[in-house]
Design a protein around this motif. Structure first.
Motif, PDB file in Angstrom:
ATOM      1  N   LYS A  75       0.817  -1.209   0.000  1.00  0.00           N
ATOM      2  CA  LYS A  75       0.000   0.000   0.000  1.00  0.00           C
ATOM      3  C   LYS A  75       0.855   1.265   0.000  1.00  0.00           C
ATOM      4  O   LYS A  75       0.467   2.283  -0.584  1.00  0.00           O
ATOM      5  N   ILE A  76       2.019   1.203   0.650  1.00  0.00           N
ATOM      6  CA  ILE A  76       2.939   2.348   0.583  1.00  0.00           C
ATOM      7  C   ILE A  76       3.382   2.562  -0.861  1.00  0.00           C
ATOM      8  O   ILE A  76       3.425   3.696  -1.358  1.00  0.00           O
ATOM      9  N   ALA A  77       3.714   1.467  -1.557  1.00  0.00           N
ATOM     10  CA  ALA A  77       4.133   1.568  -2.958  1.00  0.00           C
ATOM     11  C   ALA A  77       3.026   2.181  -3.811  1.00  0.00           C
ATOM     12  O   ALA A  77       3.290   3.010  -4.696  1.00  0.00           O
ATOM     13  N   ASN A  78       1.771   1.803  -3.543  1.00  0.00           N
ATOM     14  CA  ASN A  78       0.640   2.392  -4.280  1.00  0.00           C
ATOM     15  C   ASN A  78       0.505   3.877  -3.977  1.00  0.00           C
ATOM     16  O   ASN A  78       0.190   4.677  -4.868  1.00  0.00           O
ATOM     17  N   TYR A  79       0.738   4.249  -2.714  1.00  0.00           N
ATOM     18  CA  TYR A  79       0.716   5.668  -2.335  1.00  0.00           C
ATOM     19  C   TYR A  79       1.759   6.438  -3.141  1.00  0.00           C
ATOM     20  O   TYR A  79       1.473   7.519  -3.676  1.00  0.00           O
ATOM     21  N   TYR A  80       2.958   5.890  -3.230  1.00  0.00           N
ATOM     22  CA  TYR A  80       4.019   6.580  -3.969  1.00  0.00           C
ATOM     23  C   TYR A  80       3.677   6.724  -5.452  1.00  0.00           C
ATOM     24  O   TYR A  80       3.964   7.757  -6.068  1.00  0.00           O
ATOM     25  N   LYS A  81       3.047   5.705  -6.017  1.00  0.00           N
ATOM     26  CA  LYS A  81       2.681   5.764  -7.434  1.00  0.00           C
ATOM     27  C   LYS A  81       1.752   6.947  -7.704  1.00  0.00           C
ATOM     28  O   LYS A  81       1.810   7.574  -8.763  1.00  0.00           O
ATOM     29  N   LYS A  82       0.892   7.265  -6.734  1.00  0.00           N
ATOM     30  CA  LYS A  82       0.004   8.422  -6.883  1.00  0.00           C
ATOM     31  C   LYS A  82       0.792   9.733  -6.931  1.00  0.00           C
ATOM     32  O   LYS A  82       0.281  10.760  -7.389  1.00  0.00           O
ATOM     33  N   HIS A  83       2.026   9.700  -6.448  1.00  0.00           N
ATOM     34  CA  HIS A  83       2.897  10.879  -6.451  1.00  0.00           C
ATOM     35  C   HIS A  83       3.991  10.754  -7.513  1.00  0.00           C
ATOM     36  O   HIS A  83       5.034  11.412  -7.414  1.00  0.00           O
ATOM     37  N   ASP A  84       3.737   9.911  -8.524  1.00  0.00           N
ATOM     38  CA  ASP A  84       4.678   9.709  -9.636  1.00  0.00           C
ATOM     39  C   ASP A  84       6.028   9.180  -9.174  1.00  0.00           C
ATOM     40  O   ASP A  84       7.076   9.475  -9.772  1.00  0.00           O
ATOM     41  N   ILE A  85       6.017   8.414  -8.098  1.00  0.00           N
ATOM     42  CA  ILE A  85       7.217   7.736  -7.605  1.00  0.00           C
ATOM     43  C   ILE A  85       6.988   6.241  -7.800  1.00  0.00           C
ATOM     44  O   ILE A  85       6.145   5.642  -7.126  1.00  0.00           O
ATOM     45  N   ILE A  86       7.699   5.658  -8.743  1.00  0.00           N
ATOM     46  CA  ILE A  86       7.433   4.265  -9.121  1.00  0.00           C
ATOM     47  C   ILE A  86       8.409   3.347  -8.395  1.00  0.00           C
ATOM     48  O   ILE A  86       9.591   3.238  -8.746  1.00  0.00           O
ATOM     49  N   VAL A  87       7.905   2.708  -7.333  1.00  0.00           N
ATOM     50  CA  VAL A  87       8.690   1.718  -6.592  1.00  0.00           C
ATOM     51  C   VAL A  87       7.805   0.517  -6.309  1.00  0.00           C
ATOM     52  O   VAL A  87       6.581   0.591  -6.395  1.00  0.00           O
ATOM     53  N   GLU A  88       8.445  -0.590  -5.976  1.00  0.00           N
ATOM     54  CA  GLU A  88       7.728  -1.808  -5.605  1.00  0.00           C
ATOM     55  C   GLU A  88       7.813  -2.005  -4.093  1.00  0.00           C
ATOM     56  O   GLU A  88       8.629  -1.376  -3.415  1.00  0.00           O
ATOM     57  N   HIS A  89       6.986  -2.907  -3.590  1.00  0.00           N
ATOM     58  CA  HIS A  89       6.943  -3.092  -2.139  1.00  0.00           C
ATOM     59  C   HIS A  89       8.266  -3.590  -1.590  1.00  0.00           C
ATOM     60  O   HIS A  89       8.625  -3.303  -0.443  1.00  0.00           O
ATOM     61  N   ASP A  90       9.034  -4.331  -2.410  1.00  0.00           N
ATOM     62  CA  ASP A  90      10.312  -4.829  -1.906  1.00  0.00           C
ATOM     63  C   ASP A  90      11.447  -3.806  -2.051  1.00  0.00           C
ATOM     64  O   ASP A  90      12.609  -4.118  -1.791  1.00  0.00           O
ATOM     65  N   ASP A  91      11.104  -2.588  -2.455  1.00  0.00           N
ATOM     66  CA  ASP A  91      12.052  -1.462  -2.401  1.00  0.00           C
ATOM     67  C   ASP A  91      11.892  -0.683  -1.089  1.00  0.00           C
ATOM     68  O   ASP A  91      12.520   0.369  -0.910  1.00  0.00           O
ATOM     69  N   ILE A  92      11.060  -1.198  -0.187  1.00  0.00           N
ATOM     70  CA  ILE A  92      10.678  -0.466   1.017  1.00  0.00           C
ATOM     71  C   ILE A  92      10.963  -1.303   2.256  1.00  0.00           C
ATOM     72  O   ILE A  92      10.653  -2.496   2.304  1.00  0.00           O
ATOM     73  N   ILE A  93      11.559  -0.678   3.258  1.00  0.00           N
ATOM     74  CA  ILE A  93      11.721  -1.290   4.577  1.00  0.00           C
ATOM     75  C   ILE A  93      11.033  -0.389   5.591  1.00  0.00           C
ATOM     76  O   ILE A  93      11.366   0.797   5.707  1.00  0.00           O
TER      77      ILE A  93
END
Length: 396
Positions: A75-93
Motif C-alpha cells: 500500500k505504501i508503494a501504491n501511495y508513492y505511485k500516486k505521487h509519480d514515484i514508481i517503486v515496488e513493495h520490496d524497495d521499502i523497509i
C-alpha cells in the motif's frame, strides 16, 4: 568509576528538548506556555487510523516481518505511485520512525570516519545520528538572506573527498521550511552521479508544499536508480508522531538487502502502529487540502507578525511548518532559557528552539531560533507579542 564512551560524551543534546526541565519548572510556578519549539501538530489524527487499531482482532500481539508487513508495504508503494514515484513493495523497509530509517541508511552506506555533506541548518538529530554512526558531517551553509535555498553546487563540489559517501537533504526542510525545486534536485542528481555518491532525501513533509509549489522527489529522477535513498514517516503527514512508523525506500537492491540486516537485528517495527499507518493511507485528499490551507494561514500569520518586530529577520517557508527567525540577541540558548525562567506577559511565556543546534559549524546560528507554527493563529499572534515584549527588556 567506569567511564562513559567518547561517543556518548560527544552525543549532542537535542536543541528542541533540552529546555524541557525549564518549561516544566515554569508550569509548576503557574506560567502558561506557548510551545513553539517542537513539530508536534495539533491537527487531529485521521479517525480511520485510530479506528483500525480499535477494530483489530489480535489475540497475540506478535512480531511483524523485519521489513514490515507485506500488505502495508504494497500500500505504501501504491501511495508513492500516486505521487509519480514508481517503486515496488520490496524497495521499502518499514522502520520505527524516520529516525531509524536514517540510521539504517547511515549504517548501510558509510563506515566510521566517512563523510556526509548536508546543507545547514538541518534537522538537529542528524548531528546525533552521525555521532551514533561514527560518521562526520561536512556542512555547506545555506543563508537566511537567500531564504535557505540550495547553496551553489560548486560549494558541494569543493567539499567532496575520497571519504565522502553521500549528500543528505531534507525536502521540504526542517528547520527552514525551504522546498527544493526540480532544478535544484537535478543539480544534486548530477553531482552525485558524477562522483558516484548516494543522495539521501528526508521527505517526511512531502504533502506540505505551499503557494502552488509541488514537491519533486529524488525518486522521480530515473538516473538515480542506484544512488537515491528516501527517508519517510507517517508522523507529520497524518499527525501520528507517536506511532513511530517510517520507512526507507531505495531501488538499489544492495542498499535494501543491507538495511534489512539492520532491521532484522532490531527484530521488527511496531505491529499496532503499522495497522494504524496502513489504514491512514486511505485518508481522503480533502484531509490534506484542509491541513495545507490551515498551515498556510498559520505561516502567513506568523511571518506577518514577526516582520512587525524591529530587528528580526525571518525566512518565508515554502513547505513543512517551521521557520527560522534571526533575533537581535547574541545567544538564543540563553534567551530561550530566560523566557522560561524569568519572563512572562500576564502569566504567559513561550518556548522556542535555539537554532545553534541545527548547525554543525561552531558559532553559526547562535542568534537564530526555530519556530514551529503548529498552534492556532490566535495563539501564534499572542506568542509573537510575547516575543516582541521580551526583546524590549532582554539584555544579553
Amino acid at each position: 568509576m567506569p567511564s562513559i564512551s567518547k561517543k556518548g560524551q560527544l552525543m549532542p543534546q537535542s536543541p528542541i528538548r533540552k529546555l524541557v526541565p525549564f518549561a516544566e519548572e515554569a508550569v509548576k510556578k503557574g506560567k502558561s506556555i506557548y510551545y513553539l519549539n517542537i513539530g508536534q501538530p495539533d491537527i487531529k489524527t485521521p479517525k480511520i487510523a485510530l479506528q483500525a487499531v480499535k477494530d483489530s482482532k489480535i489475540d497475540v500481539l506478535a512480531y511483524s516481518r523485519s521489513e514490515g508487513s507485506e500488505t502495508y508495504r504494497q500500500k505504501i508503494a501504491n501511495y508513492y505511485k500516486k505521487h509519480d514515484i514508481i517503486v515496488e513493495h520490496d524497495d521499502i523497509i518499514v522502520s520505527t520512525g524516520g529516525s531509524e530509517a536514517l540510521l539504517f541508511a547511515f549504517g548501510s552506506i558509510m563506515d566510521v570516519e566517512d563523510e556526509i555533506i548536508i546543507p545547514e541548518p538541518f534537522y538537529a538529530n542528524y548531528n546525533g545520528f552521525s555521532t551514533a554512526s561514527g560518521v562526520n558531517i561536512v556542512p555547506v551553509i545555506s543563508k537566511i538572506e537567500d531564504n535557505f535555498a540550495l547553496p551553489p553546487i560548486e560549494a558541494f563540489e569543493k567539499l567532496i573527498t575520497p571519504k565522502t559517501k553521500a549528500i543528505l537533504i531534507c525536502n521540504p526542510g526542517n528547520p527552514t521550511g525551504y522546498l527544493y525545486s526540480k532544478q535544484e534536485i537535478q543539480q544534486l542528481a548530477a553531482i552525485v552521479k558524477k562522483h558516484d555518491l548516494f543522495l539521501i532525501a528526508d521527505e517526511v513533509y512531502r504533502e506540505f508544499a505551499y503557494d502552488g509549489n509541488t514537491h519533486y522527489s529524488i525518486m522521480q529522477e530515473s538516473s538515480l536508480e542506484n544512488n537515491a535513498i528516501v527517508i519517510d514517516s507517517v508522523s507529520k503527514r497524518y499527525s501520528m508522531c507517536g506511532a513511530r512508523v517510517g520507512c526507507l525506500v531505495s531501488k538499489n537492491k544492495n542498499v535494501i538487502q543491507t538495511a534489512l540486516k539492520f532491521a532484522q537485528a532490531r527484530l521488527s517495527p511496531p505491529t499496532l502502529a503499522q495497522i494504524a499507518s496502513e489504514a491512514a493511507l486511505e485518508t481522503p485528499q480533502s484531509y490534506f487540502d484542509d491541513v495545507i490551507e490551515e498551515y498556510v494561514e498559520r505561516r502567513n500569520t506568523l511571518i506577518n507578525e514577526l516582520q512587525k518586530i524591529e530587528g528580526i529577520k525571518v525566512a518565508k517557508p515554502k513547505g513543512a511548518f517551521y521557520c527560522i527567525a534571526e533575533l537581535p540577541v547574541k545567544n538564543s540558548d540563553d534567551f530561550a532559557q530566560w523566557l522560561l525562567e524569568d519572563f512572562d506577559v500576564d502569566g504567559e511565556t513561550i518556548m522556542v528552539a535555539p537554532a545553534g543546534g541545527f548547525y554543525s559549524t561552531p558559532g553559526v546560528g547562535l542568534n537564530q531560533i526555530r519556530i514551529a507554527y503548529v498552534l492556532k493563529k490566535e495563539s501564534l499572534i499572542k506568542a509573537v507579542n510575547i516575543l516582541k515584549e521580551a526583546l524590549k527588556v532582554y539584555k544579553d
